[in-house]
Design an enzyme around this catalytic site. Sequence first.
Site, PDB file in Angstrom:
ATOM      1  N   LYS A 114     -22.335  31.221 -37.161  1.00  0.00           N
ATOM      2  CA  LYS A 114     -22.643  30.998 -35.748  1.00  0.00           C
ATOM      3  C   LYS A 114     -21.385  30.752 -34.928  1.00  0.00           C
ATOM      4  O   LYS A 114     -20.510  29.997 -35.324  1.00  0.00           O
ATOM      5  CB  LYS A 114     -23.586  29.792 -35.623  1.00  0.00           C
ATOM      6  CG  LYS A 114     -24.106  29.564 -34.222  1.00  0.00           C
ATOM      7  CD  LYS A 114     -25.459  28.899 -34.253  1.00  0.00           C
ATOM      8  CE  LYS A 114     -26.029  28.710 -32.884  1.00  0.00           C
ATOM      9  NZ  LYS A 114     -26.199  29.912 -32.096  1.00  0.00           N
TER      10      LYS A 114
ATOM     11  N   GLY B  27     -16.862  24.999 -38.394  1.00  0.00           N
ATOM     12  CA  GLY B  27     -16.299  25.834 -39.463  1.00  0.00           C
ATOM     13  C   GLY B  27     -16.031  27.260 -39.009  1.00  0.00           C
ATOM     14  O   GLY B  27     -15.001  27.848 -39.340  1.00  0.00           O
ATOM     15  N   CYS B  28     -16.949  27.813 -38.239  1.00  0.00           N
ATOM     16  CA  CYS B  28     -16.806  29.193 -37.773  1.00  0.00           C
ATOM     17  C   CYS B  28     -15.664  29.313 -36.772  1.00  0.00           C
ATOM     18  O   CYS B  28     -14.939  30.314 -36.762  1.00  0.00           O
ATOM     19  CB  CYS B  28     -18.119  29.689 -37.169  1.00  0.00           C
ATOM     20  SG  CYS B  28     -19.465  29.715 -38.380  1.00  0.00           S
ATOM     21  N   THR B  29     -15.492  28.310 -35.941  1.00  0.00           N
ATOM     22  CA  THR B  29     -14.391  28.312 -34.975  1.00  0.00           C
ATOM     23  C   THR B  29     -13.058  28.240 -35.715  1.00  0.00           C
ATOM     24  O   THR B  29     -12.133  29.009 -35.424  1.00  0.00           O
ATOM     25  CB  THR B  29     -14.536  27.132 -33.991  1.00  0.00           C
ATOM     26  OG1 THR B  29     -15.769  27.281 -33.284  1.00  0.00           O
ATOM     27  CG2 THR B  29     -13.373  27.068 -33.018  1.00  0.00           C
TER      28      THR B  29
ATOM     29  N   ALA C 184     -12.343  31.620 -37.360  1.00  0.00           N
ATOM     30  CA  ALA C 184     -11.953  32.630 -36.378  1.00  0.00           C
ATOM     31  C   ALA C 184     -10.521  32.399 -35.890  1.00  0.00           C
ATOM     32  O   ALA C 184      -9.729  33.352 -35.787  1.00  0.00           O
ATOM     33  CB  ALA C 184     -12.921  32.618 -35.198  1.00  0.00           C
TER      34      ALA C 184
END
Length: 168
Positions: A53, A58-60, A63
């Site tokens: 998401k 974690g995804c930020t 990325a």
Amino acid sequence: MSTTVGKAEAKAEQAGLKVGDPAPAFDLPGAGGEQLSLGALKGKKVVLYFYPKDDTSGCTKEAIDFNSLRDKFAKAKTIVVGMSPDSVKSHDKFRTKYDLSLPLASDEKKETLGAYGVWVEKSMYGRKYMGVERTTVLIGADGRIAKIWRKVKVPGHAEEVLAAAKAL
């Protein structure tokens, strides 16, 4: 071999994907009005990282890590593409908020996520739901899967993928 690695390998086998297999094709809309397809990247190495998401911790971090190594991936003749089930609008906001320049593909129908075996049943606090298992796939210039990382832990992951891309 730990049982975690054994389970991840078993899951990769269940998904039907393994090193050496042709990478499943995709043609999806992306952030910034891009159209992203594996066919358009033919002849190039591709890092396809799947994440749950936009704009979550974690995804930020993942990325930002991949984005910060973009020039080094380019020197290794490797394109990095992120993919999640979020909308293009969500990807656009995510890229703007964190000044990301890497391509982000939107798979709202979850067809490509399914083809790569990353749309799986998950469990949190006893509740079962479907979601993306954080996974990275390195695709060789020949269009075949060179390496699969399942159940990725973000710290140090982008650097590990870069090393593998350079070695390919």
